[in-house]
Design a protein around this motif. Structure first.
Motif, PDB file in Angstrom:
ATOM      1  N   ILE A 309      80.378 -46.576   8.381  1.00  0.00           N
ATOM      2  CA  ILE A 309      81.195 -45.383   8.623  1.00  0.00           C
ATOM      3  C   ILE A 309      82.600 -45.670   8.117  1.00  0.00           C
ATOM      4  CG2 ILE A 309      82.212 -43.858  10.350  1.00  0.00           C
ATOM      5  CD1 ILE A 309      79.772 -44.363  12.112  1.00  0.00           C
ATOM      6  N   VAL A 310      83.115 -44.821   7.220  1.00  0.00           N
ATOM      7  CA  VAL A 310      84.457 -44.998   6.655  1.00  0.00           C
ATOM      8  C   VAL A 310      85.465 -44.264   7.539  1.00  0.00           C
ATOM      9  CG1 VAL A 310      85.900 -44.788   4.615  1.00  0.00           C
ATOM     10  CG2 VAL A 310      83.420 -45.026   4.360  1.00  0.00           C
ATOM     11  N   LEU A 311      86.446 -44.998   8.042  1.00  0.00           N
ATOM     12  CA  LEU A 311      87.451 -44.401   8.928  1.00  0.00           C
ATOM     13  C   LEU A 311      88.747 -45.183   8.781  1.00  0.00           C
ATOM     14  CD1 LEU A 311      87.886 -42.227  11.125  1.00  0.00           C
ATOM     15  CD2 LEU A 311      87.325 -43.979  12.824  1.00  0.00           C
ATOM     16  N   ASP A 312      89.794 -44.532   8.316  1.00  0.00           N
ATOM     17  CA  ASP A 312      91.089 -45.195   8.124  1.00  0.00           C
ATOM     18  C   ASP A 312      92.061 -44.932   9.271  1.00  0.00           C
ATOM     19  OD1 ASP A 312      90.470 -46.403   5.683  1.00  0.00           O
ATOM     20  OD2 ASP A 312      90.962 -44.583   4.569  1.00  0.00           O
ATOM     21  N   GLU A 313      92.176 -43.674   9.673  1.00  0.00           N
ATOM     22  CA  GLU A 313      93.133 -43.321  10.712  1.00  0.00           C
ATOM     23  C   GLU A 313      92.387 -42.959  11.996  1.00  0.00           C
ATOM     24  OE1 GLU A 313      92.426 -41.018   8.391  1.00  0.00           O
ATOM     25  OE2 GLU A 313      93.797 -41.367   6.727  1.00  0.00           O
ATOM     26  N   VAL A 314      92.815 -43.502  13.114  1.00  0.00           N
ATOM     27  CA  VAL A 314      92.233 -43.162  14.413  1.00  0.00           C
ATOM     28  C   VAL A 314      93.273 -42.348  15.175  1.00  0.00           C
ATOM     29  CG1 VAL A 314      91.245 -44.019  16.566  1.00  0.00           C
ATOM     30  CG2 VAL A 314      90.848 -45.265  14.434  1.00  0.00           C
ATOM     31  N   THR A 315      93.042 -41.060  15.292  1.00  0.00           N
ATOM     32  CA  THR A 315      93.980 -40.201  16.007  1.00  0.00           C
ATOM     33  C   THR A 315      93.898 -40.467  17.503  1.00  0.00           C
ATOM     34  OG1 THR A 315      92.335 -38.431  16.215  1.00  0.00           O
ATOM     35  CG2 THR A 315      93.732 -38.408  14.252  1.00  0.00           C
ATOM     36  N   GLU A 316      94.908 -40.014  18.205  1.00  0.00           N
ATOM     37  CA  GLU A 316      94.940 -40.225  19.654  1.00  0.00           C
ATOM     38  C   GLU A 316      93.737 -39.569  20.325  1.00  0.00           C
ATOM     39  OE1 GLU A 316      97.854 -39.039  23.363  1.00  0.00           O
ATOM     40  OE2 GLU A 316      98.767 -39.460  21.420  1.00  0.00           O
ATOM     41  N   VAL A 328      81.189 -51.925  21.851  1.00  0.00           N
ATOM     42  CA  VAL A 328      79.765 -52.270  21.915  1.00  0.00           C
ATOM     43  C   VAL A 328      79.328 -53.053  20.680  1.00  0.00           C
ATOM     44  CG1 VAL A 328      79.197 -50.298  23.378  1.00  0.00           C
ATOM     45  CG2 VAL A 328      79.065 -50.056  20.907  1.00  0.00           C
ATOM     46  N   ASP A 329      80.157 -53.049  19.644  1.00  0.00           N
ATOM     47  CA  ASP A 329      79.933 -53.869  18.453  1.00  0.00           C
ATOM     48  C   ASP A 329      78.578 -53.605  17.786  1.00  0.00           C
ATOM     49  OD1 ASP A 329      80.882 -55.691  16.623  1.00  0.00           O
ATOM     50  OD2 ASP A 329      79.930 -57.398  17.608  1.00  0.00           O
ATOM     51  N   GLU A 330      78.193 -52.335  17.746  1.00  0.00           N
ATOM     52  CA  GLU A 330      76.937 -51.967  17.086  1.00  0.00           C
ATOM     53  C   GLU A 330      77.171 -51.240  15.771  1.00  0.00           C
ATOM     54  OE1 GLU A 330      74.011 -49.808  19.245  1.00  0.00           O
ATOM     55  OE2 GLU A 330      74.168 -51.063  21.049  1.00  0.00           O
ATOM     56  N   TYR A 331      78.417 -50.870  15.508  1.00  0.00           N
ATOM     57  CA  TYR A 331      78.691 -49.958  14.402  1.00  0.00           C
ATOM     58  C   TYR A 331      79.586 -50.611  13.355  1.00  0.00           C
ATOM     59  CZ  TYR A 331      76.938 -46.835  17.974  1.00  0.00           C
ATOM     60  OH  TYR A 331      76.151 -46.258  18.951  1.00  0.00           O
ATOM     61  N   ASN A 332      79.185 -50.460  12.096  1.00  0.00           N
ATOM     62  CA  ASN A 332      79.988 -50.957  10.977  1.00  0.00           C
ATOM     63  C   ASN A 332      81.004 -49.883  10.597  1.00  0.00           C
ATOM     64  OD1 ASN A 332      78.453 -53.345  10.740  1.00  0.00           O
ATOM     65  ND2 ASN A 332      76.901 -52.266   9.535  1.00  0.00           N
ATOM     66  N   ILE A 333      82.175 -49.936  11.207  1.00  0.00           N
ATOM     67  CA  ILE A 333      83.238 -48.979  10.897  1.00  0.00           C
ATOM     68  C   ILE A 333      84.223 -49.688   9.985  1.00  0.00           C
ATOM     69  CG2 ILE A 333      85.045 -47.499  11.828  1.00  0.00           C
ATOM     70  CD1 ILE A 333      83.442 -47.324  14.415  1.00  0.00           C
ATOM     71  N   ILE A 334      84.377 -49.163   8.766  1.00  0.00           N
ATOM     72  CA  ILE A 334      85.139 -49.867   7.733  1.00  0.00           C
ATOM     73  C   ILE A 334      86.257 -48.990   7.182  1.00  0.00           C
ATOM     74  CG2 ILE A 334      83.158 -51.296   7.085  1.00  0.00           C
ATOM     75  CD1 ILE A 334      82.721 -49.422   4.689  1.00  0.00           C
ATOM     76  N   SER A 335      87.187 -49.621   6.468  1.00  0.00           N
ATOM     77  CA  SER A 335      88.289 -48.905   5.817  1.00  0.00           C
ATOM     78  C   SER A 335      87.844 -48.390   4.448  1.00  0.00           C
ATOM     79  CB  SER A 335      89.486 -49.835   5.652  1.00  0.00           C
ATOM     80  OG  SER A 335      89.164 -50.868   4.732  1.00  0.00           O
ATOM     81  N   SER A 336      88.682 -47.547   3.858  1.00  0.00           N
ATOM     82  CA  SER A 336      88.390 -47.037   2.512  1.00  0.00           C
ATOM     83  C   SER A 336      88.355 -48.164   1.487  1.00  0.00           C
ATOM     84  CB  SER A 336      89.444 -46.002   2.098  1.00  0.00           C
ATOM     85  OG  SER A 336      89.297 -44.822   2.846  1.00  0.00           O
ATOM     86  N   ASP A 337      89.263 -49.133   1.633  1.00  0.00           N
ATOM     87  CA  ASP A 337      89.283 -50.259   0.694  1.00  0.00           C
ATOM     88  C   ASP A 337      87.967 -51.035   0.743  1.00  0.00           C
ATOM     89  OD1 ASP A 337      91.822 -49.628  -0.103  1.00  0.00           O
ATOM     90  OD2 ASP A 337      92.801 -51.013   1.281  1.00  0.00           O
ATOM     91  N   ARG A 338      87.458 -51.250   1.954  1.00  0.00           N
ATOM     92  CA  ARG A 338      86.191 -51.959   2.095  1.00  0.00           C
ATOM     93  C   ARG A 338      85.042 -51.108   1.547  1.00  0.00           C
ATOM     94  NH1 ARG A 338      83.235 -56.135   1.429  1.00  0.00           N
ATOM     95  NH2 ARG A 338      81.637 -56.548   3.020  1.00  0.00           N
ATOM     96  N   ALA A 339      85.110 -49.795   1.749  1.00  0.00           N
ATOM     97  CA  ALA A 339      84.065 -48.895   1.251  1.00  0.00           C
ATOM     98  C   ALA A 339      83.985 -48.950  -0.272  1.00  0.00           C
ATOM     99  CB  ALA A 339      84.333 -47.468   1.712  1.00  0.00           C
TER     100      ALA A 339
END
Length: 591
Positions: A309-316, A328-339
Motif C-alpha cells: 500500500i503506497v501512503l506518503d502523508e498520514v492525516t490526523e 499489528v505489523d501485517e501490512y506492507n505500507i510503503i512510501s512513493s520512493d519505495r513504490a
C-alpha cells in the motif's frame, strides 16, 4: 521600395488603409476607411480601442494577421507592412473585405455533419421489471420523446438496439441544442416509469471530426464520459475540449451485483500473472481511500501474492487507524520512493478512490506498470488514467470501500476479512455517506451489514472519528461566519492554514446542509499547499459541475477541488459562477 510596399501603395486607393505608429496610435487613414468604421476623425485614436486587436500583434507584424475583424456588417482580413509617413516609421494596415469568403466558410461549417449517440441509462433495470404492456408503452414513450426533439433539426435517427440511438445532424443546429441545455433530458426524465427512479438519457456528441469515422469516434468518447459521470447528461466533444450539459439527478442504483463478481475474477487473474501488486489511492488519503486499499490488500494476500500500500502523508483523521495497522505489523505500507523501486512492468497497479492521473499518490508508477486496475465511485473526468486494463467505475456506489467490500463478498474463501479491515472499510463508507445520510442505497446497507458480521465494531469505528478540540473550535468559527445567499447557498471559509483543511472543509460543508433553507454549501480553506474547496448539495444543484470549473470533480451532491488562488479570490469566483451578487437572504448570517 520592395514589391510588398508597392503593392501596399497601389492597394491604398482600392482598399481601406490606416497607418499607426509604434505606440499603436493612428497617424493616417484614407477615404476608404469609412467602409470599415462608421465614425470619422480616426487620427490620434488607439488602434486597439477601435479594433480590439492588441497593438503588440500589429506593430511587429509583416503580412496577413490571423485575426478577422467584423465591422459595419462586413468581415475584413488585416494585412500589415512597414511604411513611412511624414518622416516617421509606421505600420500600414490594409483591410481586405473577405465577407463573401467568410459567408461561404460559415455555410460550409454549418453544414458539416455531427454525430450523436444516445443511450437510455439503466435500460434493463428500467424496462424489464415491467410487464409486457407497460414495457412497450415506456419504450415507445422514450422513442417518441427522442424523435420529437430531433425532428426540428432534420436529423437522421437510427435505433441501433434497445435503448440506443445513432443520430446525424448538421452543425448549425448544435448551438440551439447547447443553449437550451438539451431539453430532451428533461422530457425523458418526466416520463412516468412506474419505478422508484426516473428514466434518463446519456448523450455524446462528436463535433469537428476530419472524417465521418472520426466524428463518430468523438461521439463514442463523449457518450462513454457521460455514462461514466452518472448519466442524465450530454457531453459534446470537439477537437480540443469537452463540454457538459445536464446531470441533475442522482445515478440510479444498479441492483445487480454481477459486475462486482466479474471484476473480482478479473483482478484474480491479473494478480496471478503479476510479480507483485501495488495499491494506491489519492494524495492525502482519507478513510475511504485507506479502507478500500486495506480490502484489496486482503484479497491479494489470499491469492498468495505480495501486496504493498503506497501512503506518503498520514492525516490526523487517518492517524488512529493507520497506527493500528502498523502496530499489528501485517501490512506492507510503503512510501512513493519505495513504490518506484518495487514497480516493474509486470507489476499490477490497483488504484482506488480516484481515477485522475493528477491526484494519485505516486503518478510516476503509472508509466511503469503495464497493467492497471481502477476501482472508483467518482464521476468520470477527462484527466483519467490512460488505458487501464480494468476500470470498475460505478457512480451509484457510495464509496470505493463499498465497491471493494462487494468484491470481497464474492472472492474471499478462507478467513474473509479481519476485524481491523472490516472496520477500515466500514469507516470509509461512513465518511463518504456522512454516516449513511448521503448517497446511500440498499447495497450500501447490505455491505455495511456484511462488514458488521465480519467483526466491525461501530463503537470502535466511532473512535476513529474523534477530533482534536482545537479543530472543533476552528470549525465552529467557520460555521459562525458563514453567509447564506439567495437560493439557499451557504458559503464560509477557514481562517487558519491547516494541513487537515480538506477534511475540515468537508465536515463544515456537511454541517451547513443541516441548516434550514440551505440547499447547497461551499467551504474554502488552505491546507498549507493549496486552497481547498468542499461543496455539498441536497440535489437541487449539481456541485460537481461547479467544482469542475476549478479543475476538481466529484458527484452531483458531493464534490471538491484544489486551486492555487487565494481563499478570497476563490470565494469571489464561486460567487461569480453561481451569479451571487453579494446580497444575503433573509436568513442572513448564521450567527
Amino acid at each position: 521600395m520592395d514589391n510588398t510596399e508597392k503593392a501596399g501603395r497601389i492597394s491604398e486607393n482600392l482598399v481601406p488603409v490606416i497607418m499607426i505608429d509604434d505606440n499603436g496610435k493612428v497617424v493616417y487613414a484614407n477615404s476608404r476607411i469609412s467602409d470599415v468604421f462608421i465614425y470619422d476623425q480616426l487620427e490620434g485614436a488607439d488602434f486597439f480601442s477601435i479594433t480590439a486587436v492588441p497593438n503588440q500583434e500589429v506593430v511587429p507584424a509583416d503580412g496577413f494577421l490571423d485575426t478577422e475583424l467584423k465591422r459595419n456588417g462586413k468581415v475584413f482580413r488585416l494585412y500589415v507592412y512597414k511604411d513611412e509617413y511624414k518622416g516617421q516609421d509606421v505600420r500600414a494596415v490594409l483591410f481586405f473585405d473577405v465577407t463573401p469568403y467568410s459567408l461561404l466558410k460559415e455555410k460550409y461549417d454549418n453544414e458539416k455533419p455531427c454525430c450523436m449517440k444516445i443511450e437510455v441509462d439503466n435500460y434493463n433495470d428500467l424496462i424489464y421489471p415491467s410487464g409486457e404492456s407497460p414495457r412497450l408503452e415506456l419504450s415507445s414513450a422514450i422513442d417518441k420523446a427522442v424523435a420529437s426533439w430531433l425532428e426540428k433539426y432534420d436529423a437522421s435517427i437510427t435505433r441501433t438496439m434497445n435503448g440506443k440511438y445513432l443520430v446525424w445532424f448538421e452543425r448549425r443546429f448544435l448551438k440551439e441544442m447547447t443553449e437550451k441545455n438539451f431539453p430532451v433530458l428533461d422530457e425523458v426524465r418526466d416520463i412516468d416509469t412506474g419505478e422508484d427512479f426516473p428514466a434518463s438519457l446519456s448523450i455524446g456528441v462528436g463535433v469537428g471530426g476530419k472524417t465521418l469515422s472520426e466524428g463518430e469516434d468523438y461521439a463514442e468518447m463523449a457518450l462513454e464520459l457521460a455514462l461514466g459521470r452518472g448519466g442524465d447528461q450530454a457531453v459534446v466533444k470537439n477537437e480540443q475540449k469537452m463540454q457538459y450539459y445536464g446531470g441533475t439527478i442522482q445515478t440510479a442504483e444498479n441492483h445487480s451485483k454481477g459486475k462486482s463478481k466479474m471484476i473480482g475474477h478479473a483482478l484474480k487473474q491479473l494478480t496471478a500473472d503479476a510479480k507483485n501488486v501495488i495499491i494506491m489511492g489519492h494524495r492525502y488519503a482519507d478513510m475511504d481511500s485507506f479502507g478500500a486499499a486495506m480490502g484489496i490488500y486482503r484479497l491479494v494476500r489470499e491469492w498468495e501474492k505480495e501486496p504493498y500500500i503506497v501512503l506518503d502523508e498520514v492525516t490526523e483523521t487517518l492517524e488512529s487507524i493507520y497506527n493500528q495497522a502498523k502496530y499489528v505489523d501485517e501490512y506492507n505500507i510503503i512510501s512513493s520512493d519505495r513504490a518506484i523501486e518495487l514497480a516493474e512492468s509486470n507489476s499490477l497497479l490497483v488504484v482506488v478512490d480516484t481515477h485522475r492521473k493528477s491526484l494519485v499518490q505516486c503518478p510516476a508508477i503509472l508509466d511503469v506498470c503495464d497493467k492497471i486496475a481502477i476501482i472508483d465511485h467518482h464521476r468520470r473526468v477527462e484527466d483519467m488514467i490512460d488505458n487501464p486494463t480494468v476500470a470498475y467505475m460505478e457512480t451509484y456506489a457510495s464509496s470505493a470501500s463499498e465497491m471493494v467490500t462487494e468484491i470481497l463478498q464474492f472472492m474471499t474463501e478462507k478467513k474473509k476479512v479481519n476485524k481491523l479491515e472490516a472496520e477500515a472499510l466500514l469507516s470509509g463508507i461512513i465518511v463518504d455517506t456522512d454516516a449513511f445520510a448521503m448517497k446511500t442505497g440498499v447495497r450500501t446497507f447490505e455491505t455495511a451489514a456484511w462488514l458488521r458480521r465480519q467483526g466491525a465494531d461501530p463503537t470502535e469505528v466511532k473512535r476513529y472519528f474523534q477530533e482534536d478540540f482545537e479543530n472543533v473550535k476552528i470549525k465552529s468559527l467557520a460555521l459562525l461566519k458563514a453567509q447564506i445567499y439567495e437560493g439557499g447557498i451557504a458559503i464560509t471559509t477557514l481562517d487558519f492554514v491547516n494541513p487537515e483543511a480538506q477534511i475540515m472543509c468537508a465536515q463544515i460543508a456537511d454541517e451547513l446542509l443541516t441548516l434550514k433553507g440551505v440547499k447547497a454549501s461551499f467551504t474554502v480553506g488552505n491546507n498549507c499547499e493549496k486552497t481547498v474547496i468542499s461543496a455539498r448539495s441536497l440535489g437541487s444543484m449539481n456541485v460537481q459541475t461547479v467544482m469542475e470549473k476549478f479543475g476538481g470533480g466529484g458527484h452531483l451532491t458531493v464534490a471538491a477541488a484544489q486551486v492555487d488562488t487565494s481563499i478570497d479570490d476563490t470565494v469571489c469566483k464561486i460567487m461569480e459562477i453561481l451569479k451571487i451578487n453579494g446580497g444575503e437572504t433573509n436568513e442572513g448570517n448564521i450567527a
